[in-house]
Design a protein around this motif. Structure first.
Motif, PDB file in Angstrom:
ATOM      1  N   TRP A  90     -18.834  15.482   2.103  1.00  0.00           N
ATOM      2  CA  TRP A  90     -19.616  14.650   1.181  1.00  0.00           C
ATOM      3  C   TRP A  90     -20.982  15.283   0.899  1.00  0.00           C
ATOM      4  CZ3 TRP A  90     -24.337  12.318   1.818  1.00  0.00           C
ATOM      5  CH2 TRP A  90     -24.724  11.484   0.768  1.00  0.00           C
ATOM      6  N   PHE A  91     -21.692  15.651   1.928  1.00  0.00           N
ATOM      7  CA  PHE A  91     -23.031  16.214   1.775  1.00  0.00           C
ATOM      8  C   PHE A  91     -22.990  17.535   1.019  1.00  0.00           C
ATOM      9  CE2 PHE A  91     -26.808  18.518   3.104  1.00  0.00           C
ATOM     10  CZ  PHE A  91     -27.789  17.550   3.004  1.00  0.00           C
ATOM     11  N   GLY A  92     -22.031  18.391   1.357  1.00  0.00           N
ATOM     12  CA  GLY A  92     -21.934  19.690   0.717  1.00  0.00           C
ATOM     13  C   GLY A  92     -21.708  19.597  -0.779  1.00  0.00           C
ATOM     14  N   PHE A  93     -20.762  18.762  -1.177  1.00  0.00           N
ATOM     15  CA  PHE A  93     -20.496  18.624  -2.608  1.00  0.00           C
ATOM     16  C   PHE A  93     -21.586  17.816  -3.313  1.00  0.00           C
ATOM     17  CE2 PHE A  93     -16.004  19.678  -1.583  1.00  0.00           C
ATOM     18  CZ  PHE A  93     -15.874  20.731  -2.473  1.00  0.00           C
ATOM     19  N   ALA A  94     -22.039  16.738  -2.702  1.00  0.00           N
ATOM     20  CA  ALA A  94     -23.027  15.877  -3.367  1.00  0.00           C
ATOM     21  C   ALA A  94     -24.342  16.611  -3.587  1.00  0.00           C
ATOM     22  CB  ALA A  94     -23.261  14.608  -2.548  1.00  0.00           C
ATOM     23  N   TYR A  95     -24.823  17.291  -2.581  1.00  0.00           N
ATOM     24  CA  TYR A  95     -26.108  17.968  -2.722  1.00  0.00           C
ATOM     25  C   TYR A  95     -25.962  19.415  -3.175  1.00  0.00           C
ATOM     26  CZ  TYR A  95     -28.379  13.896  -0.905  1.00  0.00           C
ATOM     27  OH  TYR A  95     -28.840  12.624  -0.758  1.00  0.00           O
ATOM     28  N   GLY A  96     -24.792  20.011  -2.979  1.00  0.00           N
ATOM     29  CA  GLY A  96     -24.578  21.368  -3.456  1.00  0.00           C
ATOM     30  C   GLY A  96     -24.394  21.417  -4.961  1.00  0.00           C
ATOM     31  N   LEU A  97     -23.519  20.555  -5.475  1.00  0.00           N
ATOM     32  CA  LEU A  97     -23.275  20.528  -6.918  1.00  0.00           C
ATOM     33  C   LEU A  97     -24.235  19.596  -7.654  1.00  0.00           C
ATOM     34  CD1 LEU A  97     -19.361  20.362  -6.997  1.00  0.00           C
ATOM     35  CD2 LEU A  97     -20.807  22.344  -7.433  1.00  0.00           C
ATOM     36  N   GLY A  98     -24.771  18.626  -6.961  1.00  0.00           N
ATOM     37  CA  GLY A  98     -25.604  17.623  -7.622  1.00  0.00           C
ATOM     38  C   GLY A  98     -27.084  17.933  -7.633  1.00  0.00           C
ATOM     39  N   SER A  99     -27.467  19.078  -7.102  1.00  0.00           N
ATOM     40  CA  SER A  99     -28.892  19.381  -7.020  1.00  0.00           C
ATOM     41  C   SER A  99     -29.427  20.082  -8.268  1.00  0.00           C
ATOM     42  CB  SER A  99     -29.165  20.250  -5.784  1.00  0.00           C
ATOM     43  OG  SER A  99     -28.475  21.477  -5.896  1.00  0.00           O
ATOM     44  N   THR A 100     -28.583  20.258  -9.262  1.00  0.00           N
ATOM     45  CA  THR A 100     -29.050  20.897 -10.498  1.00  0.00           C
ATOM     46  C   THR A 100     -29.529  19.829 -11.486  1.00  0.00           C
ATOM     47  OG1 THR A 100     -26.850  20.838 -11.496  1.00  0.00           O
ATOM     48  CG2 THR A 100     -27.402  22.788 -10.207  1.00  0.00           C
TER      49      THR A 100
END
Length: 87
Positions: A27-37
């Motif tokens: 959850w954290f990897g995808f949410a903050y990895g892809l959502g930080s742009t």
């Protein structure tokens, strides 16, 4: 001699904690990895932002499949009787 059921319960509890850690990492990897742009640069999957789709929807499906696999492979039924039985 220590009751074998406690050893099994401790092992299964540790497996459960491991599953929670895996779920949070996905959850954290995808949410903050892809959502930080910038939201203008988001890509979409089925109408949802990719970070939301992979972290929440696909992650949930993956975790359900992983939990079913782990339950069938590593967990076993334990009797609750006071008599100690061979496990």
């Amino acid at each position: 001699m220590k009751d074998q059921r406690f050893r099994i319960a401790n092992r299964e509890a540790l497996i459960g904690v491991g599953l929670v850690i895996i779920n949070f990492a996905i959850w954290f990897g995808f949410a903050y990895g892809l959502g930080s742009t910038d939201p203008e640069n988001y890509t979409y999957v089925l109408g949802f932002p990719a970070w939301f789709f992979y972290s929440t929807m696909a992650g949930t499906v993956f975790m359900i499949a992983l939990i079913i696999f782990v339950l069938k492979r590593y967990f076993k039924d334990v009797p609750f009787d006071d008599e100690e039985e061979k496990l």
